[in-house]
Scaffold this active site. Structure first.
Site, PDB file in Angstrom:
ATOM      1  N   TYR A 193      13.986 -44.504   8.059  1.00  0.00           N
ATOM      2  CA  TYR A 193      13.676 -45.017   6.713  1.00  0.00           C
ATOM      3  C   TYR A 193      12.695 -46.195   6.827  1.00  0.00           C
ATOM      4  O   TYR A 193      11.687 -46.236   6.120  1.00  0.00           O
ATOM      5  CB  TYR A 193      14.971 -45.457   6.027  1.00  0.00           C
ATOM      6  CG  TYR A 193      14.788 -46.065   4.649  1.00  0.00           C
ATOM      7  CD1 TYR A 193      14.560 -45.254   3.535  1.00  0.00           C
ATOM      8  CD2 TYR A 193      14.854 -47.441   4.447  1.00  0.00           C
ATOM      9  CE1 TYR A 193      14.403 -45.803   2.265  1.00  0.00           C
ATOM     10  CE2 TYR A 193      14.697 -48.000   3.187  1.00  0.00           C
ATOM     11  CZ  TYR A 193      14.471 -47.176   2.100  1.00  0.00           C
ATOM     12  OH  TYR A 193      14.312 -47.727   0.840  1.00  0.00           O
ATOM     13  N   ILE A 230      18.681 -53.395  -4.591  1.00  0.00           N
ATOM     14  CA  ILE A 230      18.594 -53.231  -6.040  1.00  0.00           C
ATOM     15  C   ILE A 230      19.738 -52.311  -6.493  1.00  0.00           C
ATOM     16  O   ILE A 230      20.078 -51.341  -5.797  1.00  0.00           O
ATOM     17  CB  ILE A 230      17.228 -52.609  -6.449  1.00  0.00           C
ATOM     18  CG1 ILE A 230      16.041 -53.400  -5.851  1.00  0.00           C
ATOM     19  CG2 ILE A 230      17.103 -52.491  -7.965  1.00  0.00           C
ATOM     20  CD1 ILE A 230      15.855 -54.817  -6.367  1.00  0.00           C
TER      21      ILE A 230
END
Ligand code: NAP
Length: 243
Positions: free
Chosen positions: A151, A184
């Site tokens: 990632y 987030i």
């Protein structure tokens, strides 16, 4: 009227960006892959405020589907002024526990997907004489994350893509920037336990995780004339997490 194309707009950060730009008078091209019901409810929300939208099913890792999505957006709205490369997936684990298919999927969606969209959208921006591209990377693309190596590599790739495209098309009035969000509040973090979340928050100077509008507000700033002299920048929005 300006047009924005947002990849992965069905949920999370992309959805918030779509709603904000609709409120600000943009035509919104909503890309989704799997979450058709979420995408449809977003479409209904946008048209209910008398803004224009189009729903576009495309898997960003498939170049033919990306090309078709871009063509459909231009056929509907005439041009693309803002591209947000937001679609993304994550995997947490040791690198050798990740299957080859998972490794390829992360790189293909997060990095190749953004390369394909940029490649197919830029000719329309060149024709228009202007454009804004905003890549949604991650703090982990900047500083690296243990247990999220692939990632992080995909997100670091987006930083390279941003800087290169900014140099390649600066003279053509196309600004390319990159946002690196911290943690987030979206589905991407829904598997974090309460203990993991509390432990994370302890490390964030702002004392809280971010909200989707912390990112969408910056996307709007970069897309509007306020961002006209900003290009090639990697902007972190993480409440100070990676300081
Ligand atoms: P999310 O809530 O899981 O939403 C991901 C979005 O990406 C969905 O709309 C999904 O669409 C779309 N997507 C996934 N694979 C796709 C594909 N192959 N083709 C087209 N769309 C695809 O995640 P999020 O938190 O909003 O993440 C948005 C971006 O912010 C990602 O790039 C992520 O890496 C980045 N980011 C998030 C955080 C965070 O803490 N949340 C932090 C740093 C960076 P469907 O469901 O329709 O398939």
């Amino acid at each position: 009227m300006k047009t924005i194309l947002i990849t992965g707009a069905s949920r999370g950060i992309g959805r918030e960006i779509a709603k904000l730009f609709a409120k600000n008078g943009y035509n919104v091209a909503i890309n989704y892959n799997k979450s058709i019901n979420d995408a449809k409810s977003l479409y209904n929300e946008i048209v209910s405020i008398n803004a224009n939208a189009i729903l576009l099913k495309a898997d960003v890792k498939n170049p033919n589907e990306v090309k078709q999505m871009v063509e459909d957006t231009i056929a509907c709205f005439g041009h693309i002024d803002v591209l947000v490369n937001n679609a993304g997936i994550s995997y947490k684990g040791l690198i050798f526990d990740e299957s080859d298919e998972q490794t390829q999927e992360i790189i293909n969606v997060n990095l190749l997907g953004s390369i394909y969209t940029s490649k197919y959208v830029i000719p329309s921006m060149l024709k228009n004489g202007s454009g804004k591209i905003i890549n949604i990377s991650s703090i982990w693309g900047n500083v690296g994350a243990s247990l999220e190596s692939t990632y992080s590599a995909s997100k670091a790739g987006l930083i390279g893509l941003t800087k290169s495209l900014a140099k390649e098309y600066g003279y053509n009035n196309i600004c390319v920037n990159c946002i690196c969000p911290g943690v987030i509040d979206t589905d991407m973090n829904k598997n974090l336990s309460k203990a993991e979340l509390d432990e994370t928050i302890k490390q964030i100077p702002a004392g809280k995780i971010g909200k989707t509008n912390d990112i969408s507000n910056l996307v709007l700033f970069l897309a509007e004339s306020t961002g006209d002299y900003i290009t090639g920048q990697i902007i972190t929005v993480d409440g100070g997490f990676t300081l």
